[in-house]
Design a protein around this motif. Structure first.
Motif: not given
Length: 280
Positions: A44-47, A51-52, A147-150, A189-190
């Motif tokens: 449930e954690r937001d982004v 960061l986006l 790639i950047a997100a991971e 977030w996984p």
């Protein structure tokens, strides 16, 4: 940092990494790429918005054909709008909705057309080549974003099924003429570690000097076994069971040929034409 041999086995399910030079070149960027896996479960954690923005800047650092930059990105955070999109892809909705961010990567030839009008010039490239260039621009941007997100610990999952009901999807995002969806992408977030997909070996996909697929028949059976051992295709994932029946063991090559034995998204070209994009 992970061991190159472990990363190689994770990606191909077999084989030995290509020597000391490969091991010496291993760095966090390469490790992130080799460790890619699609994430379909999110917390449930937001982004964070900052960061986006950073991830989008990384995405926009991708190459662009002739610097035309024929792509756009629509970021969807609104829950109601994401629910409308999820209704178009009901098989995905349980985890689709939990992802705090949905992005759609678009081919965009509208911008250049508008610039031509602004500069008082005729636009003379309404053709298949421009369409392909826009697709490639959008795909490169999306890959850079992934790639950047991971690398930041986030998870993503590309979604082409948004094109199954492309007219309705385009209306939800209010896409104008000259703009068309390439793929969607969930971001979050996984919630758990995902399983890496075993890829076809370079002996099948990489050709030196000239194209040669002479090894396909001898290689594909082994690949099917490796892919099945890593992640068996579920009964629910078997394509067109009404035509081909249900298998106890359905391999990758069986399933993809099942899938493509029937036309998919036959209305895509008509959609493009209705939006002022010709494939001539």
């Amino acid at each position: 940092m992970a061991d190159i041999e472990a990363l190689w086995q994770d990606r191909y399910g077999e084989g030995t990494a290509p020597g000391a030079a490969a091991s010496a070149a291993l760095n966090p960027t390469i490790e992130t790429i080799l460790s890619h896996r699609s994430v379909r479960a999110y917390t449930e954690r937001d982004v964070d918005a900052g960061l986006l923005d950073l991830l989008i800047a990384c995405a926009q650092s991708a190459p662009a054909k002739s610097n035309l930059q024929q792509y756009s990105i629509v970021v969807v955070r609104d829950h109601t709008r994401r629910e409308k999109i999820a209704e178009l892809v009901p098989d995905l909705s349980p985890w689709f909705i939990t992802a705090p961010v949905f992005l759609c990567f678009l081919g965009d030839v509208r911008r250049i057309r508008r610039l031509a009008e602004m500069q008082g010039r005729d636009y003379q490239n309404d053709n298949a080549d421009t369409f392909m260039n826009a697709c490639v621009d959008a795909a490169l941007v999306m890959q850079n974003f992934i790639i950047a997100a991971e690398s930041a610990g986030l998870g993503c999952c590309p979604i082409s099924m948004i094109r199954n009901q492309i007219e309705t999807f385009a209306d939800i995002l209010k896409l104008p003429d000259g703009v068309f969806p390439i793929a969607g992408l969930t971001l979050g977030w996984p919630a758990r570690e995902a399983i890496a997909a075993v890829r076809l070996p370079p002996s099948v996909t990489v050709h030196y000097e000239t194209y040669d697929d002479g090894k396909l028949e001898s290689e594909i059976g082994d690949y099917d076994e490796r892919a099945h051992a890593r992640k068996p295709i579920s009964i629910g994932g078997q394509r067109h069971k009404d035509v081909y029946g249900q298998l106890e063991k359905c391999t990758w090559s069986d399933n993809v040929t099942r899938q493509l034995s029937k036309p998919e998204r036959a209305g895509f070209a008509a959609f493009l034409k209705s939006r002022g994009i010709n494939l001539k």
